[in-house]
Enzyme design. Structure first.
Site, short mmCIF file in Angstrom:
data_model
loop_
_atom_site.label_atom_id
_atom_site.label_comp_id
_atom_site.label_asym_id
_atom_site.label_seq_id
_atom_site.Cartn_x
_atom_site.Cartn_y
_atom_site.Cartn_z
N GLU A 71 64.48 50.17 15.05
CA GLU A 71 64.12 48.75 15.02
C GLU A 71 64.63 48.01 16.26
O GLU A 71 64.02 47.06 16.71
CB GLU A 71 64.66 48.08 13.75
N PHE A 133 68.47 47.77 -3.98
CA PHE A 133 68.37 48.80 -2.95
C PHE A 133 67.75 48.21 -1.68
O PHE A 133 66.71 47.57 -1.73
CB PHE A 133 67.53 49.96 -3.46
N GLN A 134 68.38 48.42 -0.57
CA GLN A 134 67.95 47.93 0.74
C GLN A 134 67.76 46.42 0.77
O GLN A 134 66.86 45.90 1.40
CB GLN A 134 66.67 48.64 1.21
N LYS A 183 58.71 41.58 -1.13
CA LYS A 183 57.64 42.56 -1.32
C LYS A 183 56.54 42.05 -2.25
O LYS A 183 55.35 42.27 -2.00
CB LYS A 183 58.25 43.85 -1.88
N MET A 493 80.63 48.77 35.06
CA MET A 493 81.16 47.40 35.13
C MET A 493 82.53 47.33 34.46
O MET A 493 83.42 46.62 34.91
CB MET A 493 80.18 46.42 34.50
#
Lengths: 581, 161
Positions: A71, A133-134, A183, A493
């Site tokens: 993602e 869930f999730q 959903k 750096m």
């Protein structure tokens, strides 16, 4: 050279068909609304909570969907797409971990005012709040790093919300807007009535046109100034104000510096351009800021990397600040002439009656003298590759015409210093957040937005490993990004700071264990090349340019090289370490 | 100079708006001394009254940053004008029968009210500006305060403005 990116098959006829009022699902509403907003490319990753949306996308070819491998890759690609095109970048992720993987990219876009519409799925409405869930409260998590956000509670609101989201993202001070869709909402059906008209929102009315009295004050100040100087930032590019800025400089003949995000907003070859300011800026820009008596800040926000120690910044200057975001004015630096408005609109109005800064001739001569005496410089070598030389090679062979994206670190600063940008939207880099892992995926987005342009992604060996999985995207879609890795085998750096500020105590910066980047590229089906000296470098780079598809070119460079000049934290910007050039 | 500022913020009555506003204060390092929220005169809009401590620049930044929130309709600096500000407190004070007349004396002087009587305690309700409530609490402390709750300040500009 052209990318073999599949054409979307959207036609007016099809569009008309899609846009008829009809009872359809939330998912179909989403897709049709995206089309209405002119979206031609979406970056995403499916998962449980967005399955209805992806089901609706089955066989849907009116815009292109790029399946990234993480993602984070999706959102940085959408960001690169937005920066390189000026259009809104769109990405889709599922609930929970899908959504939280976007957080870094949302914050990156927020800090740099990049317009994104971020679509996340969520668990079904009745499960919200149950630690399902999730499940993650992504609107809550991202509240401090979005311009605005929506949790959709009713499918009937969806068309309006999407239309508003695009409006908010791409007007005023631009930024990311999140739409969280449970959903069940993506499955629910309702009558879809396309939303196309102007958006009216009571609490959101960005001011575009400036106050005329303030403009007159500025015109007057320019006439009186002996040492005027322009500090231009990303707002010039974002507003499309680069031509108006050019005209402003042509008329006033005031010397100008452009910040990291402003690079390309003004042609770097111009006589009055002094290079980048700030921590790794030019001697000329920093001296000019400190000695100016009129500092005209245009679409920049006085970031601490530009100002150095605030107490002592531009001590002699009357400060003018032009910005679309009123909250930026006076935030860091007290302002004498505040001008709130769109940079392009402000400059176009100013150009109507602004005149040459006539009292500044001695100042112009002084600036030229600094430019001649103290340009960026480095000690070249015939035995090891110098990273600055590599950037110069890229610049010479592409004549400054490529779109360059970078990751974050030394290579980013060298790219900013040694690549000569002449047009806006040809420089894509993470400024405010300084996000490692941004460089390579953002190049994929930039290339999707500009299939016919050469896109070069300059990365360090550290940042490349934060999103290298997206090589798969380049391979399967034949996205012809030229991926440059400046490999110095350390976190450069960090090494530089440890050397200069932490007494050579090199704590945990050795990137031993990095993959063979040539083999890594080949494992994904991408051509990989390596160079360890100048001759190899020239040959490898030419081969990369001659190869139609994506190529990884690894330049193995000197480990000890530092970025100079450098202003250390707590110093004013004219107190610069110049290195040992 | 650091001073106490009272600002009224007219916001959309949407879920999460209080979180947006209070989150902004936290993230930007602004101080909230008290915050009250409730319906406004217009359906669909709520009014928050926030008391904050800071200097003039601070207040200006707070106003500007608040205006950046899409759900914020209007921000008014109440303390820049003559205003009426009120707070409500309920104080459950220990009160054996012999102390009650004394406590009632305090209550009457402050035009407060006793709203509940228990066998060994009273609940006193007091409405007024912050200083008045502070003073009332000081006077009741010697009797023993068992529980104390304050609403935070709500306020309005005087007159027709």
């Amino acid at each position: 050279m052209s990318a073999q990116i599949p054409e979307v098959r959207s036609t007016d006829e099809l569009r008309e068909k899609w846009m008829k009022p009809e009872v359809i699902t939330g998912s179909e509403i989403l897709l049709r609304s995206l089309l209405l907003e002119g979206v031609d490319c979406v970056f995403g990753y499916p998962g449980g909570a967005v399955l209805y949306i992806y089901d609706a996308m089955y066989g849907f070819e009116d815009f292109k969907h790029v399946l990234t491998r993480h993602e984070q890759g999706a959102i940085h690609a959408a960001d690169g797409y937005a920066r390189a095109s000026g259009k809104v970048g769109v990405c889709i992720a599922t609930s929970g971990p899908g959504a939280t993987n976007l957080v870094t990219g949302i914050a990156t876009a927020f800090m740099d005012s990049v317009p994104l519409v971020v679509i996340t799925g969520n668990v079904i409405s009745s499960l919200i709040g149950t630690d399902a869930f999730q499940e993650a409260d992504i609107t809550g998590i991202t509240m401090p790093i979005t311009k605005h956000s929506y949790l959709v509670r009713d499918v009937e609101d969806l068309p309006r919300i999407i239309h508003e989201a695009f409006h908010i993202a791409n007007t005023g001070r631009k930024g990311p807007v999140l739409i969280d869709i449970p959903k069940d909402i993506s499955a629910a059906q309702t009558l879809f009535v396309p939303q196309m008209g102007p958006v009216t929102m009571r609490g959101y009315n960005p001011k575009v046109l400036p106050n005329k009295i303030q403009l007159d004050k500025l015109t007057q100040a320019i006439a009186e100034a002996k040492r005027p100087f322009i500090l231009a930032g990303g707002g010039v590019v974002y507003s499309g104000g680069h031509e108006a800025l050019y005209e402003f400089v042509r008329k006033t003949e005031i010397p100008i510096t452009t910040t990291l995000l402003g690079l390309g907003g003004f042609p770097s070859g111009h006589e009055l351009w002094t290079g980048m300011p700030g921590m790794h800026g030019t001697y000329t820009s920093n001296q000019a800021i400190q000695q100016s008596d009129l500092l005209i800040c245009i679409g920049a926000r006085f970031d601490d990397r530009v100002t150095g120690k605030l107490d002592g910044f531009a001590p002699h200057a009357k400060i003018v600040h032009i910005d679309i975001d009123p909250a930026e004015i006076g935030k860091n630096v007290p302002t004498d002439i505040p001008i709130v408005g769109d940079v392009k609109a402000v400059l176009e109005l100013l150009n109507q009656d602004v005149k040459r800064a006539n009292q500044a001739d001695a100042w112009r001569a002084q600036i030229q003298q600094w430019k001649n005496e103290k340009p960026y410089s480095y000690k070249d070598s015939d035995t090891v590759l110098k990273p600055q030389w590599v950037v110069e090679l890229l610049d010479e062979t592409t004549k400054g015409g490529a779109i360059v994206t970078t990751d974050v670190g030394q290579h980013q600063m060298w790219a900013a210093q040694y690549y000569k940008f002449n047009q806006p939207r040809s420089w894509v880099t993470s400024g405010g957040l300084g996000t490692m892992g941004f460089g390579f995926p953002s190049a994929i987005g930039a290339q999707m937005a500009n299939p016919d342009r050469l896109v070069i992604s300059i990365n360090g060996d550290g940042g490349m490993q934060m999103c290298s999985q997206e090589l798969a995207i380049c391979a399967i879609n034949n996205i012809p990004v030229k991926i440059v890795i400046i490999n110095n085998q350390v976190l450069g750096m960090v090494r530089q700071w440890q050397e200069l500020i932490y007494d050579n105590r090199y704590s945990h910066i050795d990137l031993a264990g990095s993959p063979d980047f040539v083999k890594l590229a080949e494992a994904y089906g991408v051509k990989g090349l390596r160079a360890t000296n100048k001759e190899e470098a020239r040959r490898a780079w030419q081969e990369a340019l001659d190869t139609p598809g994506p190529v990884v070119v690894e330049f193995v460079v000197s480990k000890e090289e530092n970025v100079y000049p450098m202003v250390t934290q707590g110093s004013t910007i004219d107190q610069m370490l110049m290195g040992d050039e | 100079m650091t001073i106490k500022n009272t600002i009224a913020v007219l916001v959309n009555d949407h879920p999460g708006v209080l979180q947006r506003v209070s989150g902004l204060f936290g993230r930007r390092g602004f101080n909230i001394e008290s915050i009250t929220v409730g319906q406004s005169e217009e359906v669909g809009l709520s009014r928050m009254v926030i008391v904050t401590i800071g200097d003039e620049n601070n207040l200006e930044q707070i106003e500007k940053q608040l205006y950046k929130l899409v759900d914020v309709i209007k921000v008014i600096d109440l303390s820049s004008k003559p205003m009426v500000s009120r707070e409500l407190a309920m104080i459950k004070v220990k009160a054996e029968p012999p102390q009650r007349p004394e406590i009632m004396g305090v209550v009457e002087t402050f035009r407060a009210a006793v709203v509940d009587v228990g066998t060994t305690s009273l609940i006193v309700q007091v409405i007024g500006d912050t200083e008045k409530i502070d003073a009332m609490i000081e006077l009741l402390k010697p009797y023993g305060i068992r529980e104390l709750t304050r609403t935070g300040v709500t306020a309005m500009i005087r007159g027709n403005a």
